[in-house]
Design a protein around this motif. Sequence first.
Motif, PDB file in Angstrom:
ATOM      1  N   LYS A 429       0.854  -1.190   0.000  1.00 34.42           N
ATOM      2  CA  LYS A 429       0.000   0.000   0.000  1.00 34.42           C
ATOM      3  C   LYS A 429       0.889   1.239   0.000  1.00 34.42           C
ATOM      4  O   LYS A 429       2.044   1.182   0.439  1.00 34.42           O
ATOM      5  CB  LYS A 429      -0.905  -0.006   1.237  1.00 34.42           C
ATOM      6  N   ASP A 506      -8.590  -5.784   2.191  1.00 37.36           N
ATOM      7  CA  ASP A 506      -8.247  -4.454   1.697  1.00 37.36           C
ATOM      8  C   ASP A 506      -8.759  -4.276   0.271  1.00 37.36           C
ATOM      9  O   ASP A 506      -9.295  -3.215  -0.085  1.00 37.36           O
ATOM     10  CB  ASP A 506      -6.734  -4.257   1.755  1.00 37.36           C
ATOM     11  N   LEU A 507      -8.615  -5.312  -0.534  1.00 39.76           N
ATOM     12  CA  LEU A 507      -9.131  -5.248  -1.901  1.00 39.76           C
ATOM     13  C   LEU A 507     -10.647  -5.144  -1.895  1.00 39.76           C
ATOM     14  O   LEU A 507     -11.231  -4.390  -2.685  1.00 39.76           O
ATOM     15  CB  LEU A 507      -8.680  -6.495  -2.674  1.00 39.76           C
ATOM     16  N   ARG A 509     -12.488  -3.762   0.351  1.00 35.21           N
ATOM     17  CA  ARG A 509     -12.841  -2.381   0.711  1.00 35.21           C
ATOM     18  C   ARG A 509     -12.646  -1.449  -0.478  1.00 35.21           C
ATOM     19  O   ARG A 509     -13.442  -0.546  -0.723  1.00 35.21           O
ATOM     20  CB  ARG A 509     -11.981  -1.911   1.879  1.00 35.21           C
ATOM     21  N   GLN A 510     -11.558  -1.689  -1.206  1.00 34.91           N
ATOM     22  CA  GLN A 510     -11.303  -0.853  -2.376  1.00 34.91           C
ATOM     23  C   GLN A 510     -12.412  -1.032  -3.410  1.00 34.91           C
ATOM     24  O   GLN A 510     -12.890  -0.056  -4.003  1.00 34.91           O
ATOM     25  CB  GLN A 510      -9.943  -1.220  -2.978  1.00 34.91           C
ATOM     26  N   ARG A 513     -15.487   0.782  -2.152  1.00 32.47           N
ATOM     27  CA  ARG A 513     -15.366   2.242  -2.324  1.00 32.47           C
ATOM     28  C   ARG A 513     -15.551   2.639  -3.775  1.00 32.47           C
ATOM     29  O   ARG A 513     -16.217   3.637  -4.082  1.00 32.47           O
ATOM     30  CB  ARG A 513     -13.990   2.710  -1.816  1.00 32.47           C
ATOM     31  N   GLU A 514     -14.963   1.862  -4.687  1.00 30.71           N
ATOM     32  CA  GLU A 514     -15.105   2.192  -6.100  1.00 30.71           C
ATOM     33  C   GLU A 514     -16.539   1.993  -6.573  1.00 30.71           C
ATOM     34  O   GLU A 514     -17.050   2.795  -7.371  1.00 30.71           O
ATOM     35  CB  GLU A 514     -14.134   1.337  -6.921  1.00 30.71           C
ATOM     36  N   ARG A 592     -15.160  -2.140 -13.610  1.00 26.38           N
ATOM     37  CA  ARG A 592     -14.232  -1.883 -12.504  1.00 26.38           C
ATOM     38  C   ARG A 592     -12.838  -1.532 -12.970  1.00 26.38           C
ATOM     39  O   ARG A 592     -12.104  -0.823 -12.300  1.00 26.38           O
ATOM     40  CB  ARG A 592     -14.144  -3.103 -11.575  1.00 26.38           C
TER      41      ARG A 592
END
Length: 745
Positions: A429, A506-507, A509-510, A513-514, A592
Amino acid sequence: MTPQDPQAFERLLANCADEPIRFPGAIQPHGLLVTLTEPGLQIQQVSANVLTLFGVSAESLLGLPLAALSGSEAANAVQQAAVYTTLADAPPLALNLLGREYEGLLHRDQGILVLELELKPDDSEIHSTMGKVRNLSRMLQRLQGAKTLTALYEICVREIQALTGYDRVLIYRFQDEGHGQVIAEASSPAMELFNGMFFPASDIPEQARELYRTHWLRIIPNADYQPVPLIPTLRPDTGEALDLSGAVLRSVSPIHCQYMKNMGVLSSMSISLMDGERLWGLISCGHRQTLHVPHELRMACQTIGQVLSLQISALQTLEISRQREAKMDALVRLNAAMVQSTAAVFEGLAQMPEALMDLTGASGVAILEDKVLHRYGQCPSPEDTRALYQWFKDSGQPVFSSHNLSTLHAPAAQYKDIASGLLAMTLPKPVDNAVLWFRREVKESIQWSGDPNKPLNLEAGSNGLRLSPRTSFEIWKVEMDGISSKWSHGDLFAANDLRRSALENDLSRQVLREQQAVRARDELVAVVSHDLRNPMTIISMLCGMMQKAFSSDGPHTSRRITSAIDTMQQASSRMNVLLDDLLDTSKIEAGRYTISPQPLEVSQIFEEALSLLAPLALDKAVELTFHAEPDLKISADPERLFQVLSNLIGNAIKFTPAQGKIGVAAMSNGDDIVFSVRDSGKGIAPEQLPHIFDRYWTAKEGNALGTGLGLYISQGIIKAHGGQLLAESTPGEGSEFRFTVPRMV
């Protein structure tokens, strides 16, 4: 030059390391060695003791057929045995030479046939030997029945001592640092005990270890022997020394013979213990008097060593599985904490510090997320922790471990009492992030057999100083400094698995968010489009009405007004077109991923994938292979394509059992390149197969920590490349995933 001269000592050490132990040019005197050409069996070299044993000089035999030495019957027996491609499969050679019975051993080396002859034991010895060998099956059953490694070791040393009669039989295990420890021993009452003792790495030099790795057994019946030279010294066909690595009679280093005598033994036998291709340790046998173990007994001992090696590997694998299983409940709870956290993934871990420390048996843990640092238990200061993180991050290792940190990171010596051991992991990150587990220093005294800092001595000789092995094997206690308890396989597995879960979370969440950003943008575009269309429609209608009121054929003022109305009408129409384009763009960009194709070589992609994923496969004992047609080139986004390969191969490793196989291949098909990832795992149930690319789909068994986004994302990436991602699976046999990428034009 004095014995304390460090430069002289280092030079002699280097000479010792370069000692040609594979090419000694001589044998031990308890047998005869002859090298033979094929197929004619002409004698190329012969050991000088042929004169003593057969009454004929070595020089007179050179170039003659073997029959000139052995007689035609024995030569024919050798000729028949030599037809075997693998000489180990040939039956034992029993040869009668000049009225004496010999055992013949054959092996090949670089185009030459090597025959070794040892005198057969007398009838009473043969009867005793065969009785012991007949009990081999019972011994092997006892070995296979052992449930623990400790029981396995004890059975082994006792059985080999009973089989051979050696005064001492011990198992010597190599440590990661290079030195070794005696972990089991069976000795007669008069022998000094070494069980539990550590021995310096220099006691068994690296080139000797390589010989042990490639050859199962070595025997020295009498350490006081005089080496018997080969005649001629060099091979006539190549002009080089004969490689005696595979010879039972190979002469050994005089330093080793002196080492044996310093230990109080005059004869020895060593049997290698292997863990796959790695030299795990040795079964070391010693006797105070000369002792020649017959070939049949040696082969029985070698079989025991091979079975013991398999048992060690199996029990170690079972222990690793147990360690991993013991971590699973904690990993599931920690993963749930990361999923439930509304902040960053590591913030979820910070809510469960005790569970995080218990996961690896740490005495302290630090969690770093950007500017925020959490510390629990015994940890270095915040400044030292951040400096340690930066050092470990610069190493480029996503997961790092050491139980002797100060030897790698000098500043750690200042806080070794609380952090002699470090296990750490970080995520790729843009902000600082890491979990660092610490283990305090463990004060313990290790018993060495002799001073570990003085494994060799200097002594005066006729040609100046020479090396001699140490003469003292007294107990030497060393206080360990800056050492923590070692991180186990289970600890390393836990760190890697927690990191994988954190990456998936983490992915996820990404992605979320996207998705939210896309939805917000689409809603904004829809609202703006709706709110602007109505005024645009009204303006367009009003323009039409005004055009009817003013004629373009009227006076100058009317013509100017008409022209302005036309401009407004065109602008209004253009605005409607722009709104339509905005809506279309919004729909297109709702995908995406965007990709940036570039020319790539498939072989280079495979090399990178192998370097990253091979350790994971090796850790699980899974065979991972890559094959690509030559010169394949594609047009693709390297990062996105590598993400797909990593996901598919990672899933295959996860769901393929130990000893399974995974094959990755690439082949041309028209304008496309077809990639394939095939595994020998348990497969996917037919009712689940149609849904595996659905968002949030995950296997219910064996994947407690999966998020179900990997295959969904991989399919999106391949579609963005203009390709397809497909799957086939047969339960109980395995699965295959295939995808296409355009060939580079």
